[in-house]
Design a protein around this motif. Structure first.
Motif, mmCIF file in Angstrom:
data_model
loop_
_atom_site.group_PDB
_atom_site.id
_atom_site.type_symbol
_atom_site.label_atom_id
_atom_site.label_comp_id
_atom_site.label_asym_id
_atom_site.label_seq_id
_atom_site.Cartn_x
_atom_site.Cartn_y
_atom_site.Cartn_z
ATOM 1 N N VAL A 267 30.710 48.290 38.157
ATOM 2 C CA VAL A 267 30.162 49.521 38.743
ATOM 3 C C VAL A 267 31.117 49.950 39.852
ATOM 4 O O VAL A 267 31.445 49.158 40.734
ATOM 5 N N ILE A 268 31.585 51.181 39.786
ATOM 6 C CA ILE A 268 32.521 51.712 40.788
ATOM 7 C C ILE A 268 31.881 52.959 41.405
ATOM 8 O O ILE A 268 31.463 53.868 40.672
ATOM 9 N N LEU A 269 31.768 52.955 42.734
ATOM 10 C CA LEU A 269 31.053 54.032 43.431
ATOM 11 C C LEU A 269 31.853 54.495 44.643
ATOM 12 O O LEU A 269 32.595 53.715 45.240
ATOM 13 N N PRO B 25 38.241 47.442 28.703
ATOM 14 C CA PRO B 25 38.584 48.149 27.463
ATOM 15 C C PRO B 25 38.091 49.597 27.428
ATOM 16 O O PRO B 25 38.746 50.463 26.862
ATOM 17 N N SER B 26 36.933 49.850 28.027
ATOM 18 C CA SER B 26 36.402 51.212 27.938
ATOM 19 C C SER B 26 35.512 51.480 29.159
ATOM 20 O O SER B 26 34.725 50.627 29.571
ATOM 21 N N TYR B 27 35.680 52.670 29.724
ATOM 22 C CA TYR B 27 34.955 53.066 30.938
ATOM 23 C C TYR B 27 34.101 54.290 30.649
ATOM 24 O O TYR B 27 34.464 55.133 29.821
ATOM 25 N N ARG B 28 33.012 54.404 31.416
ATOM 26 C CA ARG B 28 32.180 55.609 31.342
ATOM 27 C C ARG B 28 32.221 56.298 32.711
ATOM 28 O O ARG B 28 31.954 55.664 33.725
ATOM 29 N N ILE B 29 32.525 57.579 32.701
ATOM 30 C CA ILE B 29 32.614 58.352 33.941
ATOM 31 C C ILE B 29 31.338 59.202 34.083
ATOM 32 O O ILE B 29 30.977 59.903 33.135
ATOM 33 N N GLU C 270 21.220 55.802 36.970
ATOM 34 C CA GLU C 270 20.650 56.948 36.239
ATOM 35 C C GLU C 270 19.695 57.735 37.140
ATOM 36 O O GLU C 270 19.673 58.954 37.136
ATOM 37 N N GLN C 271 18.868 56.945 37.877
ATOM 38 C CA GLN C 271 17.830 57.577 38.697
ATOM 39 C C GLN C 271 18.400 58.116 40.003
ATOM 40 O O GLN C 271 17.976 59.166 40.484
ATOM 41 N N ALA C 272 19.348 57.372 40.595
ATOM 42 C CA ALA C 272 19.871 57.783 41.903
ATOM 43 C C ALA C 272 20.855 58.953 41.773
ATOM 44 O O ALA C 272 21.048 59.713 42.718
ATOM 45 N N LYS C 273 21.466 59.078 40.588
ATOM 46 C CA LYS C 273 22.416 60.161 40.335
ATOM 47 C C LYS C 273 23.476 60.304 41.435
ATOM 48 O O LYS C 273 23.558 61.361 42.089
ATOM 49 N N PRO C 274 24.294 59.281 41.656
ATOM 50 C CA PRO C 274 25.357 59.426 42.650
ATOM 51 C C PRO C 274 26.326 60.532 42.219
ATOM 52 O O PRO C 274 26.470 60.812 41.021
ATOM 53 N N SER C 275 26.972 61.134 43.195
ATOM 54 C CA SER C 275 27.887 62.252 42.919
ATOM 55 C C SER C 275 28.944 61.844 41.889
ATOM 56 O O SER C 275 29.318 62.630 41.017
ATOM 57 N N PHE C 276 29.400 60.591 42.000
ATOM 58 C CA PHE C 276 30.461 60.112 41.101
ATOM 59 C C PHE C 276 30.258 58.617 40.867
ATOM 60 O O PHE C 276 29.844 57.891 41.773
ATOM 61 N N CYS C 277 30.550 58.171 39.678
ATOM 62 C CA CYS C 277 30.361 56.750 39.364
ATOM 63 C C CYS C 277 31.123 56.402 38.093
ATOM 64 O O CYS C 277 31.217 57.229 37.173
ATOM 65 N N ILE C 278 31.679 55.206 38.073
ATOM 66 C CA ILE C 278 32.342 54.711 36.854
ATOM 67 C C ILE C 278 31.742 53.356 36.516
ATOM 68 O O ILE C 278 31.550 52.511 37.398
ATOM 69 N N THR C 279 31.420 53.139 35.242
ATOM 70 C CA THR C 279 30.984 51.807 34.790
ATOM 71 C C THR C 279 31.819 51.420 33.569
ATOM 72 O O THR C 279 32.494 52.268 32.971
ATOM 73 N N SER D 103 31.888 50.373 29.589
ATOM 74 C CA SER D 103 31.015 50.715 28.464
ATOM 75 C C SER D 103 30.302 49.442 28.028
ATOM 76 O O SER D 103 30.912 48.363 27.999
ATOM 77 N N PRO D 104 28.986 49.530 27.692
ATOM 78 C CA PRO D 104 28.227 48.319 27.353
ATOM 79 C C PRO D 104 28.952 47.456 26.317
ATOM 80 O O PRO D 104 29.385 47.956 25.283
ATOM 81 N N GLY D 105 29.091 46.157 26.648
ATOM 82 C CA GLY D 105 29.752 45.221 25.733
ATOM 83 C C GLY D 105 31.250 45.100 25.959
ATOM 84 O O GLY D 105 31.854 44.108 25.565
ATOM 85 N N ASP D 106 31.850 46.115 26.599
ATOM 86 C CA ASP D 106 33.301 46.103 26.854
ATOM 87 C C ASP D 106 33.512 45.678 28.306
ATOM 88 O O ASP D 106 33.705 46.494 29.199
ATOM 89 N N MET D 107 33.493 44.365 28.535
ATOM 90 C CA MET D 107 33.392 43.827 29.889
ATOM 91 C C MET D 107 34.768 43.577 30.505
ATOM 92 O O MET D 107 35.792 43.564 29.818
ATOM 93 N N LEU D 108 34.738 43.328 31.817
ATOM 94 C CA LEU D 108 35.943 42.879 32.530
ATOM 95 C C LEU D 108 36.054 41.369 32.362
ATOM 96 O O LEU D 108 35.130 40.621 32.705
ATOM 97 N N VAL D 109 37.186 40.904 31.828
ATOM 98 C CA VAL D 109 37.408 39.461 31.661
ATOM 99 C C VAL D 109 38.129 38.940 32.904
ATOM 100 O O VAL D 109 39.205 39.422 33.241
ATOM 101 N N THR D 110 37.515 37.962 33.586
ATOM 102 C CA THR D 110 38.079 37.433 34.837
ATOM 103 C C THR D 110 38.761 36.074 34.592
ATOM 104 O O THR D 110 38.630 35.489 33.514
ATOM 105 N N ASP D 111 39.431 35.572 35.627
ATOM 106 C CA ASP D 111 40.075 34.257 35.545
ATOM 107 C C ASP D 111 39.131 33.129 35.964
ATOM 108 O O ASP D 111 39.552 31.961 36.028
ATOM 109 N N ILE D 112 37.860 33.436 36.273
ATOM 110 C CA ILE D 112 36.936 32.406 36.765
ATOM 111 C C ILE D 112 36.370 31.612 35.581
ATOM 112 O O ILE D 112 35.773 32.199 34.680
ATOM 113 N N PRO D 113 36.580 30.286 35.541
ATOM 114 C CA PRO D 113 35.954 29.505 34.464
ATOM 115 C C PRO D 113 34.423 29.599 34.582
ATOM 116 O O PRO D 113 33.886 29.568 35.699
ATOM 117 N N ASN D 114 33.736 29.711 33.454
ATOM 118 C CA ASN D 114 32.273 29.751 33.473
ATOM 119 C C ASN D 114 31.695 28.581 34.267
ATOM 120 O O ASN D 114 30.702 28.731 34.988
#
Lengths: 266, 266
Positions: B40-42, B89-93, B238-247, B249-260
């Motif tokens: 989530v980017i705000l 992989p994919s972002y939603r604006i 969805e409810q707060a409707k910020p002026s701008f936001c990037i997430t 896309s569902p299922g297309d996650m950020l892969v980190t270097d942190i071991p589970n």
């Protein structure tokens, strides 16, 4: 629940009351904060199979102590001056699997070949659940916990076999989840539940018809949660019919000096 | 599940494929053993309330990382050379709460006032459950996990509020109990389930009608088990409707270097 006096007594002081016959009956709520145990005493020739049965069925038969050698009636690892012949409020004597006597001390029945096993009991985890704010129905309704024979087979060991007995506590789902977390910390007092939800899946047809203990009320939206129960070894003893055997009377447990918190694995 | 190549890639090598556009689509099963995150980017002016919302709702919104300062697009604590503008992989604006564009990198949308939040995701605990021998129905049926809006209110924080979204995995009771134990070790990837059993108790009328993801089959004797879900913050957005936001896309996650395994608290 006992009166305030016995609740706040130290385990040693409580056992002194039991030794002298001043306390009789169940030990629910006495010497709060300390581990209570189920007791099984067998001749040495039956002891190996029983130890193996406990080893192979740790959820219903969590061993928290045993005598160092056959004939030992003092169990110093479980309590100061703890004498297994006098420190349990009530004992049941069995011959060939038949109950022949209920007594308040077993000095007259003691033999040099007897081996004592002490198994964890649900009082410890009930205390942890209550401390977390959960309601335990059998306690709030002042009843013995409802217990049922299931179709879950124990792992057989030598002459010992039989199905698991479970205790049941009804809870809302969120409390059931929390109780699984809390009880998982206490494997030596039966650990996490073995089942939840539909009782028929483990061979229980009617929750109002208990095999041991009392039925309790189940409120709307609650699910029954089932724990492995320390009555399981008594059922295995019923079937194996050892020549001689002594157990505590249900509810009249051995009070040890071990703080409940010592049983927490994390 | 991706192909064998992406499954065994290191997180860094996988992100290189994403940066270059060679990997598109969902990240289920890629770089196995490493934490994946919801993004989530705000704008900074919305960030404090969102941070507070995460703080007050740790089960659906478990924060595993955020940018050190507004405008930072590198997140070195989450991964070497990890650039949040190119590595998902994919972002939603979104503008004023409305989805305006789906893109593969956000370099053209980057602003100096943007704050990045990365939240834990169920892929980590699914891996731990599978490693323990449990079946995860959405994985065995090659579907997206079924998700539902509930009547469980999140704790409101500033402009952010809304009901919890849950994911559902059907299990036998014994597996449900085991999954509660395993997931309790991983509070930063949603932790223990929030409900099990009757879906109507949390406002779900029909398990075949998902709000997000796909329905999965429920076999005889199984109960539905519900986990807090990382889609919850998207509903709050969805409810707060910020002026701008990037997430993401569902299922297309950020892969980190942190071991589970690093997320296990015990």
């Amino acid at each position: 629940m006992q009166n305030k006096l016995t609740n706040t007594l130290s385990p040693q002081d409580f056992r002194t009351l039991v030794k002298s016959g001043e306390h009789q009956g169940n030990t629910s709520g006495v010497a709060q904060g300390f581990v209570q145990g189920n007791v099984v005493i067998l001749p040495k020739e039956w002891a190996y199979d029983f130890l193996l049965f406990c080893q192979k069925n740790p959820k219903p038969c969590p061993l928290i102590g045993m005598s160092a050698q056959a004939g030992d009636y003092l169990l110093p690892e479980l309590g100061k001056h703890l004498d297994i012949r006098t420190d349990v409020p009530s004992y049941r004597i069995f011959e060939q699997g038949k109950l022949i006597k209920v007594v308040n001390d077993i000095k007259d029945f003691w033999r040099d070949d007897l081996v004592t096993f002490v198994l964890g009991c649900s009082f410890s985890f009930e205390e942890a659940l209550i401390a977390d704010g959960l309601e335990i129905r059998n306690i709030s309704e002042k009843k013995n916990v409802p217990m049922y024979r299931t179709n879950i087979a124990c792992n057989a060991a030598g002459v010992f076999s039989g199905n698991m007995v479970v205790s049941m506590r009804p809870m809302l789902a969120t409390d059931a989840i929390r109780s699984i977390q809390i009880c998982s910390r206490f494997p030596s007092v039966h650990g996490a539940p073995v089942h939840l939800g539909d009782p028929s899946l483990i061979g229980i047809n009617n929750l109002d018809e208990t095999d041991f203990g009392d039925a309790v009320s189940i409120k709307p939206n609650e699910i029954p949660v089932f724990w492995a129960c320390g009555v399981t070894p008594q059922v295995a003893l019923e079937q194996a019919k050892p020549s001689f055997c002594i157990t505590h009377s249900p509810g009249d447990m051995l009070v040890t000096d071990i703080p409940n918190s010592k049983l927490a694995v994390l």
